[in-house]
Every structure is written in C-alpha cells, then in structure tokens.
Write a protein that holds these residues in place. Sequence first.
Motif, PDB file in Angstrom:
ATOM      1  N   PRO A  45      67.787  58.781 126.346  1.00  0.00           N
ATOM      2  CA  PRO A  45      67.918  57.807 127.441  1.00  0.00           C
ATOM      3  C   PRO A  45      68.676  58.315 128.662  1.00  0.00           C
ATOM      4  N   ARG A  46      69.363  59.438 128.555  1.00  0.00           N
ATOM      5  CA  ARG A  46      70.084  60.009 129.693  1.00  0.00           C
ATOM      6  C   ARG A  46      69.351  61.167 130.357  1.00  0.00           C
ATOM      7  N   ILE A  47      68.230  61.600 129.808  1.00  0.00           N
ATOM      8  CA  ILE A  47      67.443  62.670 130.429  1.00  0.00           C
ATOM      9  C   ILE A  47      66.662  62.077 131.593  1.00  0.00           C
ATOM     10  N   ILE A  48      66.887  62.591 132.794  1.00  0.00           N
ATOM     11  CA  ILE A  48      66.243  62.066 134.003  1.00  0.00           C
ATOM     12  C   ILE A  48      64.827  62.622 134.133  1.00  0.00           C
ATOM     13  N   ALA A  49      64.696  63.936 134.039  1.00  0.00           N
ATOM     14  CA  ALA A  49      63.397  64.602 134.172  1.00  0.00           C
ATOM     15  C   ALA A  49      63.407  65.839 133.292  1.00  0.00           C
ATOM     16  N   SER A  50      62.213  66.272 132.884  1.00  0.00           N
ATOM     17  CA  SER A  50      62.148  67.458 132.029  1.00  0.00           C
ATOM     18  C   SER A  50      60.885  68.259 132.328  1.00  0.00           C
ATOM     19  N   GLU A  51      60.887  69.478 131.844  1.00  0.00           N
ATOM     20  CA  GLU A  51      59.757  70.381 132.030  1.00  0.00           C
ATOM     21  C   GLU A  51      58.655  70.096 131.014  1.00  0.00           C
TER      22      GLU A  51
END
Length: 99
Positions: A45-51
């Motif tokens: 829930p704290r990951i904003i964006a990822s590859e």
Amino acid sequence: MKYKNPKYRKRRNTFPLEISCGNCKTPMVIYAKGGKGNLIKLQVPRIIASEVDLEKHEGSLLCSNCKEELARKGTYDDNVTYWIIRGKVNSKRVNNYSC
C-alpha cells in the motif's frame, strides 16, 4: 516508472524514495517511506509506482534488467510486503515527486 500502484494509499509524514537494483542500478520502485530508520520492507500500500506490474506479480521481487532477487514476498500487519534482502538494493530520496 511504468505502472502506478492502484492499492497505493497516501500517508502522512512520508517522503518518496527511489529503490534501485544494487547490481545494475536499474530503478525498480518509488516508495513512500516514513521515519528515520533503515529500509527493511516494502509494504504494497505504500508503493507509489513500480517497474513491474504488482497486480500480476507472484513471488519475490526481481530486477527487470539483470534478474537478480531483490526482495521476498510475505505479509506484515495483514498487508502484502516485500522483505528486502540486505545489500541488494540502493535507495535515494526523490525531491519534488508528484504522486
């Protein structure tokens, strides 16, 4: 970053960190970190964006470039969490990042 996280929830007193592979320096995740301590885990829930697309992702977090294992999947406080393998990632504070 390719994918915005649909499960991201804004939190107070957090700042964005860019998490990259320690081996090839490829940026992997933008994470909302809170507090002064070391980075031990990445709560989804704290990951904003990822590859990589976290919705379809199963198992551990691998580098998209060199395929090295960066973190293992688990749970913490009923949230899906990636536990970082010590020494496998680099982190850098990102200024002026808009969610």
